[in-house]
Design a protein around this motif. Structure first.
Motif, PDB file in Angstrom:
ATOM      1  N   ALA A  13       0.823  -1.211   0.000  1.00 47.88           N
ATOM      2  CA  ALA A  13       0.000   0.000   0.000  1.00 47.88           C
ATOM      3  C   ALA A  13       0.856   1.259   0.000  1.00 47.88           C
ATOM      4  CB  ALA A  13      -0.925  -0.003   1.217  1.00 47.88           C
ATOM      5  N   LYS A  14       1.996   1.212   0.661  1.00 49.65           N
ATOM      6  CA  LYS A  14       2.877   2.384   0.714  1.00 49.65           C
ATOM      7  C   LYS A  14       3.368   2.738  -0.683  1.00 49.65           C
ATOM      8  CE  LYS A  14       7.147   4.098   2.791  1.00 49.65           C
ATOM      9  NZ  LYS A  14       8.277   3.778   3.707  1.00 49.65           N
ATOM     10  N   HIS A  15       3.771   1.734  -1.458  1.00 49.75           N
ATOM     11  CA  HIS A  15       4.239   1.981  -2.819  1.00 49.75           C
ATOM     12  C   HIS A  15       3.075   2.365  -3.733  1.00 49.75           C
ATOM     13  CE1 HIS A  15       7.964   0.196  -1.402  1.00 49.75           C
ATOM     14  NE2 HIS A  15       7.265  -0.852  -0.979  1.00 49.75           N
ATOM     15  N   PHE A  16       1.926   1.740  -3.518  1.00 48.22           N
ATOM     16  CA  PHE A  16       0.726   2.068  -4.288  1.00 48.22           C
ATOM     17  C   PHE A  16       0.341   3.534  -4.075  1.00 48.22           C
ATOM     18  CE2 PHE A  16      -3.974   2.439  -4.080  1.00 48.22           C
ATOM     19  CZ  PHE A  16      -4.274   2.169  -5.408  1.00 48.22           C
ATOM     20  N   ALA A  17       0.515   4.024  -2.864  1.00 48.36           N
ATOM     21  CA  ALA A  17       0.154   5.407  -2.555  1.00 48.36           C
ATOM     22  C   ALA A  17       0.950   6.386  -3.395  1.00 48.36           C
ATOM     23  CB  ALA A  17       0.374   5.676  -1.070  1.00 48.36           C
ATOM     24  N   GLY A  18       2.259   6.158  -3.486  1.00 40.60           N
ATOM     25  CA  GLY A  18       3.074   7.053  -4.285  1.00 40.60           C
ATOM     26  C   GLY A  18       2.690   7.045  -5.753  1.00 40.60           C
ATOM     27  N   SER A  19       2.400   5.863  -6.291  1.00 40.30           N
ATOM     28  CA  SER A  19       2.008   5.755  -7.697  1.00 40.30           C
ATOM     29  C   SER A  19       0.679   6.442  -7.954  1.00 40.30           C
ATOM     30  CB  SER A  19       1.927   4.272  -8.111  1.00 40.30           C
ATOM     31  OG  SER A  19       3.162   3.628  -7.914  1.00 40.30           O
ATOM     32  N   VAL A  20      -0.263   6.289  -7.015  1.00 42.25           N
ATOM     33  CA  VAL A  20      -1.570   6.924  -7.168  1.00 42.25           C
ATOM     34  C   VAL A  20      -1.435   8.436  -7.158  1.00 42.25           C
ATOM     35  CG1 VAL A  20      -3.769   7.333  -6.004  1.00 42.25           C
ATOM     36  CG2 VAL A  20      -2.934   5.012  -6.293  1.00 42.25           C
ATOM     37  N   LYS A  21      -0.623   8.959  -6.259  1.00 39.16           N
ATOM     38  CA  LYS A  21      -0.421  10.408  -6.186  1.00 39.16           C
ATOM     39  C   LYS A  21       0.118  10.954  -7.510  1.00 39.16           C
ATOM     40  CE  LYS A  21      -1.227  11.858  -1.882  1.00 39.16           C
ATOM     41  NZ  LYS A  21      -1.779  13.132  -1.450  1.00 39.16           N
ATOM     42  N   ILE A  22       1.102  10.247  -8.071  1.00 35.56           N
ATOM     43  CA  ILE A  22       1.699  10.696  -9.331  1.00 35.56           C
ATOM     44  C   ILE A  22       0.665  10.654 -10.448  1.00 35.56           C
ATOM     45  CG2 ILE A  22       3.424  10.145 -11.082  1.00 35.56           C
ATOM     46  CD1 ILE A  22       5.207   9.084  -8.818  1.00 35.56           C
ATOM     47  N   ALA A  23      -0.093   9.561 -10.528  1.00 32.41           N
ATOM     48  CA  ALA A  23      -1.083   9.403 -11.594  1.00 32.41           C
ATOM     49  C   ALA A  23      -2.191  10.441 -11.482  1.00 32.41           C
ATOM     50  CB  ALA A  23      -1.667   7.995 -11.552  1.00 32.41           C
ATOM     51  N   VAL A  24      -2.676  10.680 -10.259  1.00 33.91           N
ATOM     52  CA  VAL A  24      -3.762  11.639 -10.059  1.00 33.91           C
ATOM     53  C   VAL A  24      -3.305  13.053 -10.394  1.00 33.91           C
ATOM     54  CG1 VAL A  24      -5.200  12.728  -8.307  1.00 33.91           C
ATOM     55  CG2 VAL A  24      -5.032  10.247  -8.407  1.00 33.91           C
ATOM     56  N   ASN A  25      -2.096  13.407  -9.970  1.00 31.03           N
ATOM     57  CA  ASN A  25      -1.582  14.733 -10.291  1.00 31.03           C
ATOM     58  C   ASN A  25      -1.377  14.905 -11.795  1.00 31.03           C
ATOM     59  OD1 ASN A  25      -1.513  15.493  -7.585  1.00 31.03           O
ATOM     60  ND2 ASN A  25       0.586  14.774  -7.294  1.00 31.03           N
ATOM     61  N   PHE A  26      -1.027  13.805 -12.466  1.00 26.83           N
ATOM     62  CA  PHE A  26      -0.771  13.873 -13.907  1.00 26.83           C
ATOM     63  C   PHE A  26      -2.057  14.144 -14.686  1.00 26.83           C
ATOM     64  CE2 PHE A  26      -0.433  11.756 -18.069  1.00 26.83           C
ATOM     65  CZ  PHE A  26       0.652  12.458 -18.602  1.00 26.83           C
ATOM     66  N   VAL A  27      -3.150  13.462 -14.310  1.00 32.09           N
ATOM     67  CA  VAL A  27      -4.412  13.623 -15.039  1.00 32.09           C
ATOM     68  C   VAL A  27      -5.279  14.727 -14.441  1.00 32.09           C
ATOM     69  CG1 VAL A  27      -4.404  11.212 -15.722  1.00 32.09           C
ATOM     70  CG2 VAL A  27      -5.618  11.874 -13.648  1.00 32.09           C
ATOM     71  N   GLY A  28      -4.896  15.253 -13.269  1.00 31.72           N
ATOM     72  CA  GLY A  28      -5.660  16.330 -12.652  1.00 31.72           C
ATOM     73  C   GLY A  28      -6.984  15.889 -12.058  1.00 31.72           C
ATOM     74  N   ALA A  29      -7.080  14.623 -11.618  1.00 28.10           N
ATOM     75  CA  ALA A  29      -8.329  14.116 -11.040  1.00 28.10           C
ATOM     76  C   ALA A  29      -8.503  14.648  -9.622  1.00 28.10           C
ATOM     77  CB  ALA A  29      -8.327  12.592 -11.019  1.00 28.10           C
ATOM     78  N   PRO A  30      -9.744  14.851  -9.161  1.00 23.14           N
ATOM     79  CA  PRO A  30      -9.997  15.332  -7.796  1.00 23.14           C
ATOM     80  C   PRO A  30      -9.726  14.244  -6.774  1.00 23.14           C
ATOM     81  CG  PRO A  30     -12.066  14.853  -8.902  1.00 23.14           C
ATOM     82  CD  PRO A  30     -10.987  14.692  -9.931  1.00 23.14           C
TER      83      PRO A  30
ATOM     84  N   THR B 279     -25.138   9.406 -10.040  1.00 20.90           N
ATOM     85  CA  THR B 279     -25.125  10.833  -9.710  1.00 20.90           C
ATOM     86  C   THR B 279     -23.901  11.173  -8.870  1.00 20.90           C
ATOM     87  OG1 THR B 279     -27.546  10.907  -9.742  1.00 20.90           O
ATOM     88  CG2 THR B 279     -26.405  12.704  -8.605  1.00 20.90           C
ATOM     89  N   TYR B 280     -23.601  10.328  -7.886  1.00 21.50           N
ATOM     90  CA  TYR B 280     -22.399  10.540  -7.048  1.00 21.50           C
ATOM     91  C   TYR B 280     -21.128  10.555  -7.894  1.00 21.50           C
ATOM     92  CZ  TYR B 280     -18.368   8.679  -4.549  1.00 21.50           C
ATOM     93  OH  TYR B 280     -17.097   8.439  -4.095  1.00 21.50           O
ATOM     94  N   VAL B 281     -20.972   9.569  -8.791  1.00 20.76           N
ATOM     95  CA  VAL B 281     -19.788   9.504  -9.631  1.00 20.76           C
ATOM     96  C   VAL B 281     -19.714  10.714 -10.563  1.00 20.76           C
ATOM     97  CG1 VAL B 281     -18.576   8.169 -11.402  1.00 20.76           C
ATOM     98  CG2 VAL B 281     -19.702   6.982  -9.515  1.00 20.76           C
ATOM     99  N   PHE B 282     -20.851  11.089 -11.148  1.00 25.60           N
ATOM    100  CA  PHE B 282     -20.894  12.235 -12.061  1.00 25.60           C
ATOM    101  C   PHE B 282     -20.453  13.513 -11.356  1.00 25.60           C
ATOM    102  CE2 PHE B 282     -23.389  15.862 -13.671  1.00 25.60           C
ATOM    103  CZ  PHE B 282     -22.872  15.924 -14.971  1.00 25.60           C
ATOM    104  N   LEU B 283     -20.901  13.686 -10.117  1.00 23.97           N
ATOM    105  CA  LEU B 283     -20.601  14.922  -9.395  1.00 23.97           C
ATOM    106  C   LEU B 283     -19.135  15.000  -8.943  1.00 23.97           C
ATOM    107  CD1 LEU B 283     -23.839  15.387  -7.263  1.00 23.97           C
ATOM    108  CD2 LEU B 283     -23.110  16.692  -9.279  1.00 23.97           C
ATOM    109  N   ILE B 284     -18.457  13.850  -8.893  1.00 26.44           N
ATOM    110  CA  ILE B 284     -17.021  13.894  -8.590  1.00 26.44           C
ATOM    111  C   ILE B 284     -16.272  14.653  -9.668  1.00 26.44           C
ATOM    112  CG2 ILE B 284     -14.913  12.486  -8.432  1.00 26.44           C
ATOM    113  CD1 ILE B 284     -16.478  10.368  -7.020  1.00 26.44           C
ATOM    114  N   PHE B 285     -16.619  14.397 -10.924  1.00 25.94           N
ATOM    115  CA  PHE B 285     -15.913  14.987 -12.050  1.00 25.94           C
ATOM    116  C   PHE B 285     -16.595  16.234 -12.596  1.00 25.94           C
ATOM    117  CE2 PHE B 285     -14.933  10.467 -11.911  1.00 25.94           C
ATOM    118  CZ  PHE B 285     -13.545  10.494 -11.918  1.00 25.94           C
TER     119      PHE B 285
END
Length: 366
Positions: free
Chosen positions: A237-254, A358-364
């Motif tokens: 999970a520790k390594h997964f966290a770093g990868s997720v942060k990089i991916a989310v910042n790259f695509v600009g997801a909330p 509706t919940y998923v739509f409102l995230i983006f």
């Protein structure tokens, strides 16, 4: 060959632990290999997903031996351990994510109470027309789930000691204790006082009569492999966290997208089990798996995350914004109607799925 002896279920926990140890203790060796900067995170993610499935599989083997409702609790506790590991790891990665616990808990409630419940009701309704369940059991879930969600996800917005969606230290401790007390009393009711509330009616459910009860040796093996799988997941999970942060910042997801990803990952194996139960006309077991996950997420995950935040002096935002509060309150209102009659058909299932969409739509598109 029984489920406990399947080669993949034996190899995966060991592989997960080996990959996690390599990534933790000898990262320099991995980084020295050309191309591993992209490939290795993908390998870790694939192994993490496989380890989650392996952990739930072995928890299911133990659960099959213990029977209901204890079996559902074994599965729920395994999922909770995985979820806490992922949330804490991502919270502490990089510059931190003080709102991730809130988003993940809210995502679990939405995925379970709308997405999973909707799918189970629709599949069961299409095959059997109507499905029944024990009304006292469903009511017990809701009567605990609603105050737990209100105390942890709504009340922080209306306290005055600290501005914003935050509790102060005293409030965090109180809410953690209150959630543990409520969840503990619920477990007592579910496993001791009123076990019959959560057991499927013989005239409604269709248990798998051909399922072989695991032997003592198989159960012992599954307990050991379950522990290995959970340790591997926690380390990965520790390594997964770093990868997720990089991916989310790259695509600009909330940040809400991260919470949804974590929720879907940890709930995927349990969701498959709930859907299979609904297709076998065992809606009560589906509700035990689904609603039990929501209760455990708030009743166990929130106190664990609060403890970590207190010990590490990390900010922890729990209060939802007004938009999400509306969706949460609407979900509970619809759930009261859905589970208020003891039988369901496809109509409430479609309503719950629309709320989830509706919940998923409102995230983006907030």
């Amino acid at each position: 060959m029984t489920a406990a002896r399947r080669p993949k279920s034996v190899i995966t926990p060991i592989l997960a632990l080996v990959v996690a140890l390599i990534g933790t203790f000898v990262p320099a060796v991995i980084s020295a290999i050309p191309g591993t900067g992209v490939v290795w995170p993908l390998v870790e993610f694939a192994v993490l997903v496989a380890a989650v499935f392996a952990a739930i599989h072995h928890a299911d083997v133990v659960a099959h031996r213990t029977g209901e409702p204890y079996g559902t609790l074994v599965l729920t506790l395994a999922v909770t351990i995985i979820e806490v590991a992922l949330i804490v790891s991502i919270m502490l990665a990089g510059d931190g994510s003080p709102m991730l616990a809130r988003e993940t808990v809210f995502a679990v409630v939405m995925v379970v109470c709308n997405g999973l419940v909707g799918i189970c009701i629709i599949l069961g309704g299409l095959r059997y027309g109507e499905q029944g369940f024990r009304l006292p059991g469903a009511s017990a879930y809701l009567v605990v789930l609603m105050p737990l969600a209100t105390l942890t996800l709504i009340l922080p917005n209306y306290t005055t000691s600290v501005p914003g969606p935050f509790f102060n230290l005293t409030q965090l401790i109180y809410v953690s204790v209150a959630t543990l007390v409520l969840y503990g009393v619920f477990l007592y009711v579910q496993t001791v006082r009123h076990r019959d509330y959560f057991l499927s009616d013989s005239g409604i459910s269709t248990p798998d009569e051909h399922a072989q009860v695991p032997s003592d040796r198989e159960v012992a093996q599954s307990v050991a492999l379950l522990i290995l799988a959970l340790v591997g997941v926690v380390l990965l999970a520790k390594h997964f966290a770093g990868s997720v942060k990089i991916a989310v910042n790259f695509v600009g997801a909330p940040v809400g997208a991260i919470g949804l990803l974590v929720a879907m990952l940890v709930l995927l194996p349990e969701s498959i089990a709930a859907i299979r139960s609904a297709k076998r006309n065992e809606l009560q077991k589906s509700l035990n798996l689904a609603l039990g996950s929501s209760l455990a997420t708030i009743g166990l995950t929130i106190p664990a995350v609060c403890l970590v935040a207190i010990v590490l002096s990390q900010p922890l935002g729990l209060g939802l914004d007004n938009r999400d509060m509306v969706v949460l309150i609407l979900t509970f209102g619809v759930s009261l109607v859905t589970f208020g009659g003891g039988r369901t058909n496809i109509l409430p299932g479609v309503v719950h799925l629309v709320l989830f969409a509706t919940y998923v739509f409102l995230i983006f598109a907030p």
